[in-house]
Design a protein around this motif. Structure first.
Motif, PDB file in Angstrom:
ATOM      1  N   GLY A   1      88.979-110.888 -37.487  1.00 59.09           N
ATOM      2  CA  GLY A   1      88.701-109.409 -37.204  1.00 59.09           C
ATOM      3  C   GLY A   1      89.838-108.697 -37.716  1.00 59.09           C
ATOM      4  N   ARG A   2      89.534-107.425 -37.573  1.00 59.58           N
ATOM      5  CA  ARG A   2      90.594-106.304 -37.874  1.00 59.58           C
ATOM      6  C   ARG A   2      90.496-105.131 -36.827  1.00 59.58           C
ATOM      7  N   GLY A   3      91.541-104.262 -37.152  1.00 64.04           N
ATOM      8  CA  GLY A   3      91.333-102.932 -36.622  1.00 64.04           C
ATOM      9  C   GLY A   3      92.073-103.120 -35.052  1.00 64.04           C
ATOM     10  N   PRO A   4      91.781-102.309 -34.045  1.00 61.22           N
ATOM     11  CA  PRO A   4      92.657-102.284 -32.619  1.00 61.22           C
ATOM     12  C   PRO A   4      92.542-103.270 -31.943  1.00 61.22           C
TER      13      PRO A   4
ATOM     14  N   TRP B   1      93.266-112.076 -40.191  1.00 67.51           N
ATOM     15  CA  TRP B   1      92.891-111.374 -41.136  1.00 67.51           C
ATOM     16  C   TRP B   1      93.671-110.052 -41.560  1.00 67.51           C
ATOM     17  N   PRO B   2      94.024-109.906 -43.056  1.00 67.78           N
ATOM     18  CA  PRO B   2      94.584-108.816 -43.282  1.00 67.78           C
ATOM     19  C   PRO B   2      93.788-107.475 -43.038  1.00 67.78           C
ATOM     20  N   GLU B   3      94.630-106.233 -42.812  1.00 71.16           N
ATOM     21  CA  GLU B   3      93.847-105.012 -42.771  1.00 71.16           C
ATOM     22  C   GLU B   3      92.980-104.581 -44.150  1.00 71.16           C
TER      23      GLU B   3
ATOM     24  N   ALA C   1      91.923-106.570 -32.850  1.00 71.75           N
ATOM     25  CA  ALA C   1      92.766-107.698 -33.654  1.00 71.75           C
ATOM     26  C   ALA C   1      94.210-107.347 -33.265  1.00 71.75           C
ATOM     27  N   ARG C   2      94.848-106.214 -33.302  1.00 69.91           N
ATOM     28  CA  ARG C   2      96.065-105.906 -33.110  1.00 69.91           C
ATOM     29  C   ARG C   2      96.602-106.270 -31.794  1.00 69.91           C
ATOM     30  N   ALA C   3      95.480-105.875 -30.884  1.00 73.03           N
ATOM     31  CA  ALA C   3      95.969-105.997 -29.610  1.00 73.03           C
ATOM     32  C   ALA C   3      95.849-107.561 -28.977  1.00 73.03           C
ATOM     33  N   LEU C   4      94.835-108.390 -29.500  1.00 73.15           N
ATOM     34  CA  LEU C   4      94.964-109.827 -29.434  1.00 73.15           C
ATOM     35  C   LEU C   4      96.504-110.410 -29.933  1.00 73.15           C
ATOM     36  N   ALA C   5      96.570-109.844 -31.151  1.00 74.72           N
ATOM     37  CA  ALA C   5      98.251-110.212 -31.930  1.00 74.72           C
ATOM     38  C   ALA C   5      99.285-109.808 -30.783  1.00 74.72           C
ATOM     39  N   THR C   6      99.376-108.753 -30.526  1.00 71.47           N
ATOM     40  CA  THR C   6     100.364-108.435 -29.406  1.00 71.47           C
ATOM     41  C   THR C   6     100.407-109.343 -28.485  1.00 71.47           C
ATOM     42  N   ALA C   7      99.324-109.710 -27.593  1.00 70.06           N
ATOM     43  CA  ALA C   7      99.403-110.735 -26.521  1.00 70.06           C
ATOM     44  C   ALA C   7      99.756-112.035 -27.179  1.00 70.06           C
ATOM     45  N   VAL C   8      99.241-112.403 -28.245  1.00 70.88           N
ATOM     46  CA  VAL C   8      99.840-113.750 -28.713  1.00 70.88           C
ATOM     47  C   VAL C   8     101.320-113.896 -28.931  1.00 70.88           C
ATOM     48  N   HIS C   9     101.898-112.816 -29.436  1.00 67.76           N
ATOM     49  CA  HIS C   9     103.232-112.712 -29.917  1.00 67.76           C
ATOM     50  C   HIS C   9     104.246-112.498 -28.899  1.00 67.76           C
TER      51      HIS C   9
ATOM     52  N   GLY D   1      86.208-120.537 -42.540  1.00 61.80           N
ATOM     53  CA  GLY D   1      84.932-120.657 -41.970  1.00 61.80           C
ATOM     54  C   GLY D   1      84.952-119.871 -40.666  1.00 61.80           C
ATOM     55  N   ARG D   2      85.843-119.021 -40.289  1.00 62.70           N
ATOM     56  CA  ARG D   2      85.703-118.493 -38.810  1.00 62.70           C
ATOM     57  C   ARG D   2      85.408-117.236 -39.167  1.00 62.70           C
ATOM     58  N   GLU D   3      84.425-116.629 -38.519  1.00 65.38           N
ATOM     59  CA  GLU D   3      83.904-115.183 -38.498  1.00 65.38           C
ATOM     60  C   GLU D   3      84.135-114.379 -37.270  1.00 65.38           C
ATOM     61  N   PRO D   4      84.649-113.217 -37.387  1.00 61.65           N
ATOM     62  CA  PRO D   4      84.581-112.356 -36.233  1.00 61.65           C
ATOM     63  C   PRO D   4      83.573-112.319 -35.359  1.00 61.65           C
ATOM     64  N   PRO D   5      83.383-111.900 -34.021  1.00 63.00           N
ATOM     65  CA  PRO D   5      82.310-111.614 -33.120  1.00 63.00           C
ATOM     66  C   PRO D   5      81.685-110.133 -33.725  1.00 63.00           C
ATOM     67  N   ALA D   6      80.489-110.067 -33.347  1.00 64.19           N
ATOM     68  CA  ALA D   6      79.723-108.961 -33.958  1.00 64.19           C
ATOM     69  C   ALA D   6      80.627-107.626 -33.600  1.00 64.19           C
ATOM     70  N   SER D   7      81.380-107.521 -32.590  1.00 61.01           N
ATOM     71  CA  SER D   7      82.003-106.401 -32.286  1.00 61.01           C
ATOM     72  C   SER D   7      83.406-106.914 -31.844  1.00 61.01           C
ATOM     73  N   GLY D   8      84.513-106.093 -32.444  1.00 62.51           N
ATOM     74  CA  GLY D   8      85.816-106.505 -31.876  1.00 62.51           C
ATOM     75  C   GLY D   8      86.348-107.626 -32.570  1.00 62.51           C
ATOM     76  N   ALA D   9      87.109-108.575 -32.181  1.00 61.91           N
ATOM     77  CA  ALA D   9      88.005-109.544 -32.782  1.00 61.91           C
ATOM     78  C   ALA D   9      88.011-110.767 -31.617  1.00 61.91           C
TER      79      ALA D   9
END
Length: 688
Positions: free
Chosen positions: A607-610, A632-634, A612-620, A646-654
């Motif tokens: 996924g992309r956008g806010p 996924w790059p922006e 995905a960035r929030a998840l990345a922040t929590a991961v790091h 083969g990984r697809e984002p959820p219908a909304s969000g990441a």
């Protein structure tokens, strides 16, 4: 004044000798052919631009007309910048250590036959006899006479030294698969060497042990050994409060001349500051202590402010000297401080920074340090800690501006790929750990500069004045790949992972030792010296084999390539005996072994956008060193990585997929759930 051949070189260190009366050559065919044609011994002088004693020997001897005449009459004199040719430096430093019983350093002074075989060597020689040391003119007379009149003895000595060098280069093959007992032994070895008073390991001179501290952080994460974290925090605090740390401008000097981190050797190296920034970032992730983040950001701030080279890379070093005096730029007297900030604040600031009339350095001057806890100083002065902090904060700004009026130390602004790779890594790690994208710009610019200006079919080693110099060595490839992988994990931009994979392919083709495993320091296209080394031990920078073992494990986790992981394990096995027997010199490889032994996790953020960035922040955010992260790059499609396939984002969000050996848990869509997923994957023992 007529200049010698070194005026045409790119190295600032070589150019510093361009006005010497010595008939200098740079290392190359012209000098080596002259030595052979005229049957002259070679005087090889190796140093670097920020080296204090290199400057001393130049002023005392190489600018001396009589000494220059001796050199010119009997020798072919070759000057080498160790930062441009670390292969030459390592080979002949080993020879010097054989001659001296284990001692080495710079300037390095070695005498060679025309066949490049060393027959005598040392480091700094004074112009006159001093403290039991022979004078440099005496050494020149002795070696020239020996080569002329006792050639057989010289050649016998040279053959013996060459045999020893080749034996040292032949790393004994190891088939011992290293396990957690190797990590336990390394921890016990470091614990025995630890200085409980001042932190660090051993006595004076004391070097910042960034790689050992990074290993201890990983060992603590693996075993929860409380003494590991105590050693890390205590050492980092004592270094940050010592004169080793520039209390006004940030960043760290090369090493401390004493055991207390007080009076440094004042040169500032890119690699030290990159490695220390990395360790302070990791320690902040492990503990959350605000002062660790402050030191990391001040160190990176120094690099961004003072060490950017033209075009986007990072400069190599700043000198120890200014106005022909070591440390003059950094030292203060009480009168200088009070003249700038007033008597009342001056009294407070001098007490805080340990500045007294008698001084702690030279000629009554002091290196700024924080010798006592600020709370103790505040109590002694009848101040609140916030009031003391405000006074010191104002004073630092004023004194930093005042210091800028002084003659600054010189800067070596050549770009060294290996050291830039370490800096790229540090900036990228800070950006993701602190969730601060401002730190990404210097990392991106440096990486792009190297890819655009220093990469052809292979990497070049250095860049200066729009000229590249020399093919890259193992540590250039390995450190740059480390930086590229960290930049990819911080941005998810495909360019960086693609470049890392291309450069790994060069290492595999040109540097890999197919017989024993591991990598040679030089590639197939490098100049062949007397011996081909693998440089297994960490020195001021991590060994290339150690860095790349870690790179291979990360690449394998991102791509799912089993062959890449096999190369990593074969490298670790090749050096397994050294990790067991000499752990003090193998800290970076111990970090790679810690990764290889797991448990490890692969994290895919889709996924992309806010969201995905929030998840990345929590991961790091937490210190969880046993993981790789892909996303996924922006803009544009995701990189062609198995972890994302083969990984697809959820219908909304990441969503974040936290996996072990590509077996994944239920996707996490709420950043608050990352901690529990890491606990389940074995990355954390409790929620961050």
């Amino acid at each position: 004044m007529q200049q010698n051949r070194l005026a045409a070189e790119t190295s600032p260190y070589l150019r510093q000798h361009a006005n010497n009366p010595v008939d200098w050559y740079a290392w190359g065919p012209e000098a080596l052919e002259r030595a052979r044609q005229e049957d002259r011994p070679i005087f090889l002088s190796v140093g670097y631009s920020a080296c204090h004693w290199c400057h001393v020997m130049e002023h005392e001897s190489f600018e001396n007309e009589a000494i220059a005449a001796q050199l010119n009459a009997a020798f072919v004199s070759i000057k080498v910048d160790r930062e441009e040719r670390p292969d030459i430096d390592e080979l002949y430093m080993q020879a010097v250590q054989l001659f001296s019983g284990g001692h080495g350093g710079w300037p390095m002074s070695v005498f060679l036959t025309p066949q490049l075989e060393p027959f005598f060597g040392g480091t700094y020689f004074p112009p006159t006899e001093r403290h039991g040391m022979p004078s440099f003119p005496q050494v020149l007379h002795f070696t020239a006479e020996a080569y002329r009149a006792r050639r057989g003895d010289v050649e016998t000595t040279a053959r013996q030294v060459v045999d020893a060098l080749r034996t040292m280069a032949e790393l004994p093959p190891s088939t011992d698969v290293p396990d957690t007992a190797v990590l336990d032994n390394a921890f016990a070895t470091l614990e025995r060497a630890y200085d409980p008073e001042a932190g660090g390991f051993g006595g004076a001179p004391k070097f910042p042990p960034s790689m050992a501290l990074s290993f201890l952080l990983r060992y603590q994460a693996r075993t929860a050994a409380p003494s590991a974290l105590r050693m890390v925090n205590h050492t980092l605090l004592r270094m940050a409060r010592g004169g080793l740390c520039d209390q006004l401008g940030g960043g760290f000097h090369r090493y401390s001349t004493d055991a207390r981190w007080l009076v440094p050797h004042f040169e500032k190296m890119l690699y030290d500051n990159a490695l220390l920034a990395r360790t302070y970032v990791e320690a902040w992730q492990a503990t959350g202590a605000p002062w660790l983040r402050d030191v990391a950001t001040e160190t990176l701030g120094y690099l961004g402010r003072e060490m950017r080279a033209p075009g986007g890379g990072f400069a190599a070093a700043q000198d120890a000297d200014s106005e022909n005096s070591e440390g003059k730029f950094f030292a203060w007297t009480p009168d200088e401080i009070t003249a700038r900030i007033g008597a009342a604040d001056g009294r407070v600031v001098c007490r805080y920074f340990g500045v007294e009339a008698r001084g702690n350095f030279e000629a009554g001057t002091s290196v700024l340090s924080i010798p006592r806890d600020p709370e103790v100083v505040a109590a002694e002065l009848g101040l609140g800690i916030d009031e003391l902090s405000a006074i010191v904060r104002r004073a630092r700004t004023t004194l930093f501006a005042a210091r800028a009026e002084r003659v600054a130390p010189g800067r070596d602004d050549k770009v060294v790929v290996a050291w830039n790779g370490l800096a790229i890594s540090a900036f990228a790690r800070a950006a993701r750990a602190f969730d601060d994208a401002a730190w990404l710009a210097p990392a991106r610019e440096a990486a792009a500069f190297i890819l655009d200006h220093m990469t052809g079919d292979t990497l070049f080693r250095t860049y200066k004045d729009e000229r590249t110099k020399g093919p890259g060595f193992l540590d250039d490839y390995a450190a740059f790949i480390t930086g590229l992988l960290d930049l990819y994990e911080s941005t998810f931009e495909p360019r960086w992972i693609d470049a890392a994979q291309r450069l790994d392919a060069v290492l595999d083709a040109d540097f890999w030792d197919s017989e024993h495993g591991g990598f040679f320091f030089t590639g197939r296209g490098h100049e062949a010296l007397l011996a081909r080394s693998r440089q297994p031990y960490d020195n001021a920078t991590p060994a290339g084999n150690s860095l790349h073992a870690g790179n291979l494990l990360r690449l394998a986790a991102l791509t799912g390539d089993g062959g890449t992981r096999q190369r990593a394990w074969r490298t670790l096995t090749t050096f397994g005996r050294l990790m067991r027997d000499s752990p003090g010199g193998m800290a970076e490889m111990l970090c790679a072994l810690d990764w290889a032994l797991g448990p490890n996790a692969e994290v895919a953020i889709v996924g992309r956008g806010p969201a995905a960035r929030a998840l990345a922040t929590a991961v790091h955010r937490p210190f969880a060193p046993h993981k790789v992260v892909a996303g996924w790059p922006e803009q544009g499609p995701p990189a062609g990585l198995a972890l994302l396939a083969g990984r697809e984002p959820p219908a909304s969000g990441a969503a974040a997929h936290v996996c072990r050996d590509f077996a994944c848990q239920v996707p996490v869509t709420d950043p608050a759930g990352i901690g529990a997923a890491f606990v389940a994957a074995g990355l954390l023992t409790a929620r961050p």
